[in-house]
Structure formats: C-alpha cells, structure tokens
Design an enzyme around this catalytic site. Structure first.
Site, PDB file in Angstrom:
ATOM      1  N   GLY A  16       0.775  -1.230   0.000  1.00 52.11           N
ATOM      2  CA  GLY A  16       0.000   0.000   0.000  1.00 52.11           C
ATOM      3  C   GLY A  16       0.809   1.285   0.000  1.00 52.11           C
ATOM      4  O   GLY A  16       0.341   2.309   0.511  1.00 52.11           O
ATOM      5  N   ASN A  18       1.504   3.139  -2.629  1.00 53.40           N
ATOM      6  CA  ASN A  18       0.771   4.087  -3.470  1.00 53.40           C
ATOM      7  C   ASN A  18      -0.489   4.571  -2.762  1.00 53.40           C
ATOM      8  O   ASN A  18      -0.873   5.739  -2.883  1.00 53.40           O
ATOM      9  CB  ASN A  18       0.414   3.447  -4.811  1.00 53.40           C
ATOM     10  CG  ASN A  18       1.616   3.311  -5.718  1.00 53.40           C
ATOM     11  OD1 ASN A  18       2.358   4.266  -5.928  1.00 53.40           O
ATOM     12  ND2 ASN A  18       1.821   2.124  -6.259  1.00 53.40           N
ATOM     13  N   LEU A 106      -9.523  -7.460 -13.580  1.00 60.30           N
ATOM     14  CA  LEU A 106     -10.966  -7.304 -13.485  1.00 60.30           C
ATOM     15  C   LEU A 106     -11.631  -7.628 -14.818  1.00 60.30           C
ATOM     16  O   LEU A 106     -11.174  -7.198 -15.874  1.00 60.30           O
ATOM     17  CB  LEU A 106     -11.304  -5.875 -13.050  1.00 60.30           C
ATOM     18  CG  LEU A 106     -10.886  -5.555 -11.612  1.00 60.30           C
ATOM     19  CD1 LEU A 106     -10.898  -4.061 -11.369  1.00 60.30           C
ATOM     20  CD2 LEU A 106     -11.778  -6.269 -10.605  1.00 60.30           C
ATOM     21  N   ASN A 123      -5.583   2.796 -13.214  1.00 57.24           N
ATOM     22  CA  ASN A 123      -4.623   1.830 -12.682  1.00 57.24           C
ATOM     23  C   ASN A 123      -3.214   2.383 -12.850  1.00 57.24           C
ATOM     24  O   ASN A 123      -2.903   3.015 -13.861  1.00 57.24           O
ATOM     25  CB  ASN A 123      -4.739   0.505 -13.443  1.00 57.24           C
ATOM     26  CG  ASN A 123      -3.700  -0.515 -12.998  1.00 57.24           C
ATOM     27  OD1 ASN A 123      -3.622  -0.868 -11.827  1.00 57.24           O
ATOM     28  ND2 ASN A 123      -2.868  -0.976 -13.931  1.00 57.24           N
ATOM     29  N   HIS A 125       0.739   1.488 -13.419  1.00 55.72           N
ATOM     30  CA  HIS A 125       1.534   0.378 -13.943  1.00 55.72           C
ATOM     31  C   HIS A 125       2.981   0.840 -14.087  1.00 55.72           C
ATOM     32  O   HIS A 125       3.239   1.901 -14.661  1.00 55.72           O
ATOM     33  CB  HIS A 125       0.994  -0.068 -15.299  1.00 55.72           C
ATOM     34  CG  HIS A 125       1.705  -1.261 -15.859  1.00 55.72           C
ATOM     35  ND1 HIS A 125       1.727  -2.489 -15.215  1.00 55.72           N
ATOM     36  CD2 HIS A 125       2.444  -1.423 -16.991  1.00 55.72           C
ATOM     37  CE1 HIS A 125       2.440  -3.344 -15.936  1.00 55.72           C
ATOM     38  NE2 HIS A 125       2.883  -2.723 -17.010  1.00 55.72           N
ATOM     39  N   ASP A 165      -3.506  -3.349 -19.072  1.00 56.83           N
ATOM     40  CA  ASP A 165      -2.507  -2.276 -19.195  1.00 56.83           C
ATOM     41  C   ASP A 165      -2.507  -1.609 -20.567  1.00 56.83           C
ATOM     42  O   ASP A 165      -1.497  -1.047 -21.001  1.00 56.83           O
ATOM     43  CB  ASP A 165      -1.096  -2.800 -18.860  1.00 56.83           C
ATOM     44  CG  ASP A 165      -1.002  -3.309 -17.436  1.00 56.83           C
ATOM     45  OD1 ASP A 165      -1.666  -2.736 -16.560  1.00 56.83           O
ATOM     46  OD2 ASP A 165      -0.271  -4.293 -17.197  1.00 56.83           O
ATOM     47  N   GLU A 194       6.185   6.723  -8.807  1.00 59.10           N
ATOM     48  CA  GLU A 194       4.781   6.286  -8.743  1.00 59.10           C
ATOM     49  C   GLU A 194       3.983   7.108  -7.740  1.00 59.10           C
ATOM     50  O   GLU A 194       2.829   7.469  -8.007  1.00 59.10           O
ATOM     51  CB  GLU A 194       4.704   4.811  -8.322  1.00 59.10           C
ATOM     52  CG  GLU A 194       5.033   3.815  -9.393  1.00 59.10           C
ATOM     53  CD  GLU A 194       4.856   2.386  -8.910  1.00 59.10           C
ATOM     54  OE1 GLU A 194       4.461   1.541  -9.716  1.00 59.10           O
ATOM     55  OE2 GLU A 194       5.106   2.115  -7.713  1.00 59.10           O
TER      56      GLU A 194
END
Length: 215
Positions: A16, A18, A106, A123, A125, A165, A194
């Site tokens: 966690g 991010n 998903l 998302n 990546h 992605d 990130e």
C-alpha cells in the site's frame, strides 16, 4: 457552503505505498477536496489495510479474496466474484476508483457495472505505454536494459479497459535506468515516481469529470 468532497475508492493487494501517497495527499493542494472513503483488498494480509486503519479517523476497509469467496460460495465463478467486488465498490458511491497495486485482472463483469454508473477506473503500472504489460514489469524492464534493448523505463496511470494495461494513459513519466543501478536501486527510484504520479493522475481525472467544489 463547504466544498463538495470527491469520493475515492482504492483497491489494493499489498503493502500500500501508493495508497499511502493518496492518503497523505487527500485534502491538500495536491488532491484538494478529496477523501478516500473505502480501501478494498483482495488479500487479508495486505499491509495497506493497516495503513488505512491507522488514519485518524480510520478509512473504512473491506477484504474480499477470490479463493475464499469461491470456497464459501459453491457454484459461483470468477465473474460472480467480480460482480461482488463491483457491488462493494459502488456501495461507497465513488467519484473515481483507483487500482493501486491491485493484483487481480478485473473482468467485463466489473467494468460493465461501473461503466453503467459512469465511474472512471484508473490503474498504475510500472512501465511505459505499450511496454511490459502485465506482471513483473520492473524486472523485465531492468533485464531489457541490461541487454541494451531499452534506454529507460517509466510509470503510467491509465484508464482501465478490458485489455490489460492497454487503456488510454492519463499520465506518463519516464524513469531513468543507470548503468550502475542494481534492480533495487531502479525499483526504488521507480516507486518514488509512482507516488507522485498516482496522486497527480487522480486529480486530473477528478477535475476532468467536471465535478466542481460547491461555492
């Protein structure tokens, strides 16, 4: 009248870091009038859950893991699991769904249900667009650099679509790989990038939705 808060739901699977960047940014100029209203993990041991619970006041958390769900619900499928994930997420009435290290692809079931509610899903990546899709992107980029195939790598936040992605990038940042780098050196530099990118991209998407704070 107080500003209207943007509601953020974050999906995680691991430590966690991010998520922590989003927690630290909520309600600041980096992510104004924003509040994380739910952290959902597909792993009960994910440390990100502890990060959420340590916030004052604590951020609500839930866990829904695929295999325990299937075991507890004979006859149910992966699509049923994804539908259950969408129900949990949508019950929090989010303005945006952020996948921050969510290690579960998903399905159309989830995406279709959130699309019907017009809720964006993004998302993060650890690679540049079109490069090193899927798992182990950091290791694969580092190895490719060692073979002289690439000069650098990067981080992107992209819209989530059915192809892994491959969604439209929201924000892309190049990350240098130095000749003297170990994998750990490169990985740390990439993760630090990130943390800024996920916050900035979340702000961009929320602003693009046209939901303005109340006057």
């Amino acid at each position: 009248m107080a500003p209207e808060e943007h509601r953020i739901v974050v999906l995680i699977s691991g430590s966690g870091t991010n998520l922590q960047a989003l927690i630290d940014a909520q309600g600041t100029p980096s992510l104004p009038d924003a509040k994380i209203v739910l952290v959902l993990s597909n792993r009960k041991a994910a440390y990100g859950l502890t990060r959420a619970q340590n916030v004052d006041p604590p951020i609500p958390t839930q866990v829904l893991a695929l295999q325990p769900y299937l075991k507890a619900n004979p006859g149910k499928t992966r699509n049923d699991y994804d539908s259950e994930v969408s129900k949990i997420v949508l019950a929090a009435s989010p303005d945006i769904i952020v996948l921050a290290g969510w290690m579960h692809v998903l399905s159309d079931t989830f995406l279709g249900e959130v699309e019907r509610e017009n809720i964006p899903v993004i998302n993060i990546h650890p690679a540049l667009p079109g490069a090193f899709d899927g798992v182990n992107a950091i290791q694969r980029a580092f190895d490719a650099f060692g073979r002289g195939e690439i000069e650098n790598s990067g981080v992107m936040v992209h819209k989530v679509i059915r192809e892994v992605d491959r969604g439209e990038p929201v924000l892309v940042r190049t990350v240098e790989i130095k000749k003297e780098d170990t994998l750990e050196d490169f990985e740390q530099r990439l993760h630090q990038t990130e943390w800024g990118v996920i916050v900035e991209a979340t702000k961009i998407v929320l602003e693009s939705r046209g939901k303005k704070p109340s006057a």
